[in-house]
Design a protein around this motif. Structure first.
Motif, PDB file in Angstrom:
ATOM      1  N   ALA A  73     -25.151  11.766 -23.495  1.00 23.59           N
ATOM      2  CA  ALA A  73     -23.956  10.950 -23.688  1.00 23.59           C
ATOM      3  C   ALA A  73     -22.750  11.548 -22.979  1.00 23.59           C
ATOM      4  N   GLY A  74     -22.873  12.782 -22.505  1.00 23.98           N
ATOM      5  CA  GLY A  74     -21.751  13.443 -21.851  1.00 23.98           C
ATOM      6  C   GLY A  74     -21.463  12.882 -20.466  1.00 23.98           C
ATOM      7  N   ASP A  75     -20.362  13.364 -19.857  1.00 24.35           N
ATOM      8  CA  ASP A  75     -19.921  12.856 -18.560  1.00 24.35           C
ATOM      9  C   ASP A  75     -20.428  13.676 -17.379  1.00 24.35           C
ATOM     10  N   GLU A  76     -21.128  14.766 -17.646  1.00 18.79           N
ATOM     11  CA  GLU A  76     -21.592  15.599 -16.535  1.00 18.79           C
ATOM     12  C   GLU A  76     -22.659  14.870 -15.732  1.00 18.79           C
ATOM     13  N   PRO A  77     -22.882  15.268 -14.472  1.00 18.30           N
ATOM     14  CA  PRO A  77     -23.890  14.592 -13.643  1.00 18.30           C
ATOM     15  C   PRO A  77     -25.269  14.611 -14.300  1.00 18.30           C
ATOM     16  N   LEU A  78     -26.051  13.597 -14.000  1.00 17.88           N
ATOM     17  CA  LEU A  78     -27.392  13.498 -14.578  1.00 17.88           C
ATOM     18  C   LEU A  78     -28.245  14.704 -14.180  1.00 17.88           C
ATOM     19  N   SER A  79     -28.051  15.214 -12.965  1.00 17.03           N
ATOM     20  CA  SER A  79     -28.826  16.387 -12.535  1.00 17.03           C
ATOM     21  C   SER A  79     -28.527  17.596 -13.402  1.00 17.03           C
ATOM     22  N   ALA A 133     -30.974   6.748 -18.656  1.00 19.01           N
ATOM     23  CA  ALA A 133     -31.351   6.202 -17.351  1.00 19.01           C
ATOM     24  C   ALA A 133     -30.560   4.940 -17.029  1.00 19.01           C
ATOM     25  N   ARG A 134     -30.302   4.116 -18.030  1.00 17.57           N
ATOM     26  CA  ARG A 134     -29.523   2.902 -17.795  1.00 17.57           C
ATOM     27  C   ARG A 134     -28.085   3.225 -17.435  1.00 17.57           C
ATOM     28  N   ARG A 142     -30.292   5.451  -8.162  1.00 21.92           N
ATOM     29  CA  ARG A 142     -31.498   4.665  -7.996  1.00 21.92           C
ATOM     30  C   ARG A 142     -32.727   5.551  -8.179  1.00 21.92           C
ATOM     31  N   PHE A 143     -33.786   4.968  -8.679  1.00 14.85           N
ATOM     32  CA  PHE A 143     -35.029   5.702  -8.923  1.00 14.85           C
ATOM     33  C   PHE A 143     -36.130   5.217  -7.981  1.00 14.85           C
ATOM     34  N   ILE A 188     -32.815  14.288  -8.307  1.00 14.39           N
ATOM     35  CA  ILE A 188     -31.671  13.571  -8.884  1.00 14.39           C
ATOM     36  C   ILE A 188     -30.384  14.009  -8.211  1.00 14.39           C
ATOM     37  N   ALA A 189     -30.235  15.322  -7.984  1.00 14.11           N
ATOM     38  CA  ALA A 189     -29.034  15.838  -7.324  1.00 14.11           C
ATOM     39  C   ALA A 189     -28.894  15.270  -5.910  1.00 14.11           C
ATOM     40  N   ALA A 190     -30.018  15.135  -5.191  1.00 16.21           N
ATOM     41  CA  ALA A 190     -29.971  14.551  -3.848  1.00 16.21           C
ATOM     42  C   ALA A 190     -29.513  13.097  -3.899  1.00 16.21           C
ATOM     43  N   GLU A 191     -29.958  12.357  -4.900  1.00 15.09           N
ATOM     44  CA  GLU A 191     -29.534  10.966  -5.060  1.00 15.09           C
ATOM     45  C   GLU A 191     -28.050  10.907  -5.411  1.00 15.09           C
ATOM     46  N   GLU A 192     -27.582  11.831  -6.245  1.00 21.34           N
ATOM     47  CA  GLU A 192     -26.152  11.889  -6.571  1.00 21.34           C
ATOM     48  C   GLU A 192     -25.326  12.189  -5.328  1.00 21.34           C
TER      49      GLU A 192
END
Length: 204
Positions: A73-79, A133-134, A142-143, A188-192
């Protein structure tokens, strides 16, 4: 000993015995001896040995699902969130939670009451991952060709499979399964980074 103290002693004894000997070897007699209470107290407070160990699982699972919900739920990057989730896996292996969960999963293959409760546990984890994920998808992540639901299913299977392999002792000192899970974080980091570059182009 008060009723709450008796329940705590029984739950603690059951947890230790499952971690030491496994669910298949567990009996209410062994739990009673370990807890230092009459066997009748186990049946009074928990009913069957299945219900007893499921109580152990649910007590731990409630706090861990809350932990994961707060994480995603936090704001940090998904990675970054993924990296911490992998750290949590190490913690959960060390604490014994993963062993208890997999003992119950195996028991659920032949015991419907256990299987139904374990499915509820996994439903809770799936809901947390799906929400995360949503939110990531809404931010533009994108996945590949996978839908959110497909991505969550594969992630769940990857963690469960890695846990099973680690518990079976097949991982070895090189930690390939845990390293593979962490490698997903790099994807994930590459997608970010790709998304950030696109946003920079738009601003320019």
């Amino acid at each position: 000993m008060s009723s709450s103290e008796t329940q705590a002693a029984i739950l603690g004894a059951a947890r230790e015995l499952v971690l030491r000997d496994g669910f298949a070897a567990l009996s209410t007699r062994k739990v009673a001896d370990e807890a230092g209470v009459p066997q009748s107290q186990i049946h009074y407070h928990f009913g069957t040995r299945e219900q007893l160990v499921l109580s152990v699982l649910e007590a731990e699972d409630a706090s861990l699902v809350a932990r994961q919900s707060a994480l995603y739920a936090g704001d940090e990057p998904l990675s970054s969130q993924w990296k911490r989730a992998c750290d949590y896996l190490d913690d959960d292996l060390e604490s014994g939670y993963v062993r208890i969960l997999h003992e119950m999963m195996a028991a659920g293959w032949s015991t419907e009451v256990v299987g139904a409760r374990v499915r509820r546990v996994y439903d809770g984890w799936t809901a947390v991952l799906t929400d995360a994920a949503r939110r990531a998808s809404a931010r533009g992540i994108r996945f590949g060709a996978l839908t959110v639901e497909e991505m969550v299913a594969l992630v769940s299977a990857a963690f469960i499979g890695a846990e099973a392999m680690i518990l079976s002792g097949t991982e070895g000192p090189t930690r390939p399964f845990r390293d593979a899970l962490r490698a997903i974080g790099r994807l994930i980091a590459a997608e970010e980074a790709r998304l950030a570059a696109l946003e920079q182009e738009v601003r320019s």
